[in-house]
Write a protein that holds these residues in place. Sequence first.
Motif, mmCIF file in Angstrom:
data_model
loop_
_atom_site.group_PDB
_atom_site.id
_atom_site.type_symbol
_atom_site.label_atom_id
_atom_site.label_comp_id
_atom_site.label_asym_id
_atom_site.label_seq_id
_atom_site.Cartn_x
_atom_site.Cartn_y
_atom_site.Cartn_z
ATOM 1 N N TYR A 21 1.361 -12.383 52.342
ATOM 2 C CA TYR A 21 0.346 -11.630 51.594
ATOM 3 C C TYR A 21 -0.802 -11.205 52.512
ATOM 4 C CZ TYR A 21 3.005 -13.287 47.625
ATOM 5 O OH TYR A 21 4.023 -13.552 46.749
ATOM 6 N N PHE A 25 -1.549 -7.302 52.787
ATOM 7 C CA PHE A 25 -2.788 -6.734 52.244
ATOM 8 C C PHE A 25 -3.882 -6.494 53.298
ATOM 9 C CE2 PHE A 25 -1.229 -9.243 48.365
ATOM 10 C CZ PHE A 25 -0.498 -8.152 47.897
ATOM 11 N N LYS A 213 -5.610 -3.388 44.769
ATOM 12 C CA LYS A 213 -5.696 -4.220 43.564
ATOM 13 C C LYS A 213 -7.042 -4.067 42.859
ATOM 14 C CE LYS A 213 -3.009 -8.062 45.507
ATOM 15 N NZ LYS A 213 -1.819 -7.927 44.658
ATOM 16 N N THR A 232 3.018 -13.675 32.924
ATOM 17 C CA THR A 232 2.538 -13.632 34.307
ATOM 18 C C THR A 232 2.719 -12.267 34.971
ATOM 19 O OG1 THR A 232 4.628 -14.541 35.036
ATOM 20 C CG2 THR A 232 2.831 -16.096 34.737
ATOM 21 N N HIS A 271 -4.964 -7.272 37.985
ATOM 22 C CA HIS A 271 -4.729 -8.693 37.722
ATOM 23 C C HIS A 271 -5.793 -9.216 36.765
ATOM 24 C CE1 HIS A 271 -2.266 -9.059 41.592
ATOM 25 N NE2 HIS A 271 -2.846 -7.882 41.701
ATOM 26 N N GLU A 284 -4.662 -16.127 43.333
ATOM 27 C CA GLU A 284 -3.947 -14.965 42.832
ATOM 28 C C GLU A 284 -3.386 -14.123 43.983
ATOM 29 O OE1 GLU A 284 -2.986 -14.310 39.902
ATOM 30 O OE2 GLU A 284 -2.254 -12.264 40.199
ATOM 31 N N ILE A 285 -4.208 -13.885 44.971
ATOM 32 C CA ILE A 285 -3.795 -12.965 46.036
ATOM 33 C C ILE A 285 -2.818 -13.611 47.021
ATOM 34 C CG2 ILE A 285 -4.644 -11.509 47.937
ATOM 35 C CD1 ILE A 285 -7.244 -11.181 46.329
ATOM 36 N N PHE A 286 -3.011 -14.897 47.315
ATOM 37 C CA PHE A 286 -2.224 -15.501 48.393
ATOM 38 C C PHE A 286 -1.117 -16.442 47.941
ATOM 39 C CE2 PHE A 286 -6.181 -14.771 51.136
ATOM 40 C CZ PHE A 286 -5.705 -13.531 51.526
ATOM 41 N N SER A 287 -0.957 -16.638 46.622
ATOM 42 C CA SER A 287 0.179 -17.475 46.215
ATOM 43 C C SER A 287 1.208 -16.611 45.499
ATOM 44 C CB SER A 287 -0.285 -18.626 45.309
ATOM 45 O OG SER A 287 -0.570 -18.153 44.011
ATOM 46 N N ASP A 288 2.434 -17.113 45.391
ATOM 47 C CA ASP A 288 3.502 -16.365 44.718
ATOM 48 C C ASP A 288 3.238 -16.307 43.217
ATOM 49 O OD1 ASP A 288 4.731 -16.197 47.171
ATOM 50 O OD2 ASP A 288 6.009 -17.959 46.847
ATOM 51 N N GLN A 289 2.773 -17.426 42.659
ATOM 52 C CA GLN A 289 2.622 -17.553 41.205
ATOM 53 C C GLN A 289 1.369 -16.927 40.631
ATOM 54 O OE1 GLN A 289 3.679 -21.238 39.331
ATOM 55 N NE2 GLN A 289 5.571 -20.033 39.516
ATOM 56 N N GLY A 290 0.280 -17.019 41.368
ATOM 57 C CA GLY A 290 -1.000 -16.516 40.890
ATOM 58 C C GLY A 290 -1.575 -17.348 39.758
ATOM 59 N N VAL A 291 -2.688 -16.865 39.180
ATOM 60 C CA VAL A 291 -3.338 -17.581 38.068
ATOM 61 C C VAL A 291 -3.679 -16.613 36.952
ATOM 62 C CG1 VAL A 291 -4.477 -19.665 38.939
ATOM 63 C CG2 VAL A 291 -5.464 -17.424 39.440
ATOM 64 N N GLY A 292 -2.691 -15.906 36.466
ATOM 65 C CA GLY A 292 -2.978 -14.989 35.373
ATOM 66 C C GLY A 292 -1.871 -13.965 35.217
ATOM 67 N N THR A 293 -2.262 -12.765 34.820
ATOM 68 C CA THR A 293 -1.283 -11.705 34.541
ATOM 69 C C THR A 293 -1.423 -10.586 35.554
ATOM 70 O OG1 THR A 293 -1.511 -12.183 32.192
ATOM 71 C CG2 THR A 293 -0.499 -10.074 32.782
ATOM 72 N N LEU A 294 -0.283 -10.202 36.132
ATOM 73 C CA LEU A 294 -0.272 -9.085 37.070
ATOM 74 C C LEU A 294 0.334 -7.874 36.352
ATOM 75 C CD1 LEU A 294 0.911 -9.207 40.682
ATOM 76 C CD2 LEU A 294 2.291 -7.887 39.150
HETATM 77 N N1 LIG Z 1 -0.217 -13.368 38.037
HETATM 78 C C1 LIG Z 1 0.747 -13.280 38.912
HETATM 79 N N2 LIG Z 1 2.009 -13.243 38.540
HETATM 80 N N3 LIG Z 1 0.406 -13.169 40.212
HETATM 81 C C2 LIG Z 1 1.309 -13.028 41.279
HETATM 82 C C3 LIG Z 1 0.575 -12.631 42.533
HETATM 83 C C4 LIG Z 1 1.506 -12.313 43.659
HETATM 84 C C5 LIG Z 1 0.822 -11.926 44.950
HETATM 85 N N4 LIG Z 1 0.017 -12.968 45.438
HETATM 86 C C6 LIG Z 1 0.039 -10.641 44.771
HETATM 87 O O1 LIG Z 1 -1.164 -10.680 44.799
HETATM 88 O O2 LIG Z 1 0.597 -9.579 44.647
#
Ligand SMILES: NC(=[NH2+])NCCC[C@H](N)C(=O)O
Length: 300
Positions: A21, A25, A213, A232, A271, A284-294
């Motif tokens: 990431y 980015f 973003k 997510t 996001h 959110e930016i640096f993990s695969d899962q993030g903390v919310g809705t993309l």
């Molecule tokens: N809410 C989520 N599903 N976030 C995933 C974020 C993935 C990645 N870090 C991005 O910023 O693009």
Amino acid sequence: MSIDLKAAQNFTSVLSEALPYIQKFAGCTIVVKYGGNAMIDEELKQSFARDIVLLKAVGINPVVVHGGGPQIGDLLERLNIESKFVDGMRVTTTETMDVVEMVLGGLVNKEIVSLLNQVGGKAVGMTGKDASFIQAEKLVITSSSPDLQKSEIIDIGHVGKVKSIDTSYIDLLVKSDYIPVVAPIGVDEKGQSYNINADLVAGKIAEVLNAEKLILLTNIAGLQSKEGKVLTGLSTAQVDALIADGTIYGGMLPKIGCALDAVKNSVKSAHIIDGRVAHATLLEIFSDQGVGTLITNEAI
Ligand SMILES: NC(=[NH2+])NCCC[C@H](N)C(=O)O
């Protein structure tokens, strides 16, 4: 003292997850709308400031847009000026607008600038009046009165919407490694000030900057399904469907509208993240899962 190997491994795996990431980015612009709990809680304020300065340190260009509704309400109360709202928007008389400008452009903006600078950032605060960079016009709202069967125009004073944004000033700052911190106040050709919703300003700035973003820090875990599960990842078409079937409703609608508009225009993703979690922006930016809705244009 012996090294805690487990903790060390966790730490390195987190950093390693961030690598793609950081690479992807680097050089990109990310507009972050800062508001809610993250702006009130001391620990969250610190974590937010560190996140933004860290983004800049790894070559990503953050632009911060902030709200400040509760702080405006507090000062109005201290001054014994009554707060009135129509459809969630503050009725902004000339007297109220003075307070809005003082609180948003002064107190709140400078507090954020100072927070960022204390952790080594080079933040510069401004309102849309600086270089007249946010041109605004009065927001006209109508209400339909049930008995008259017709709509009436309601005057809510100096509440505006974005007419145009000139990015040259922000560009100049970003290129020189400053972090712009924007208070959502616009100006018209007569020099009149307008109070504009911060989500709206953040979305429009993200559009005109062709940002990678738009990140909206909120007080919710993300968009949720009818069953209360956090969604997510959503495409714009899926968000449209959730609005149509009433899953997204009420107070969330304007916020989601800003996110949708941004993505339907030029922003790659929006996001909706949980600003109640420390370091939500970095997660959110640096993990695969993030903390919310993309939300993106692509099918998910
Ligand atoms: N809410 C989520 N599903 N976030 C995933 C974020 C993935 C990645 N870090 C991005 O910023 O693009």
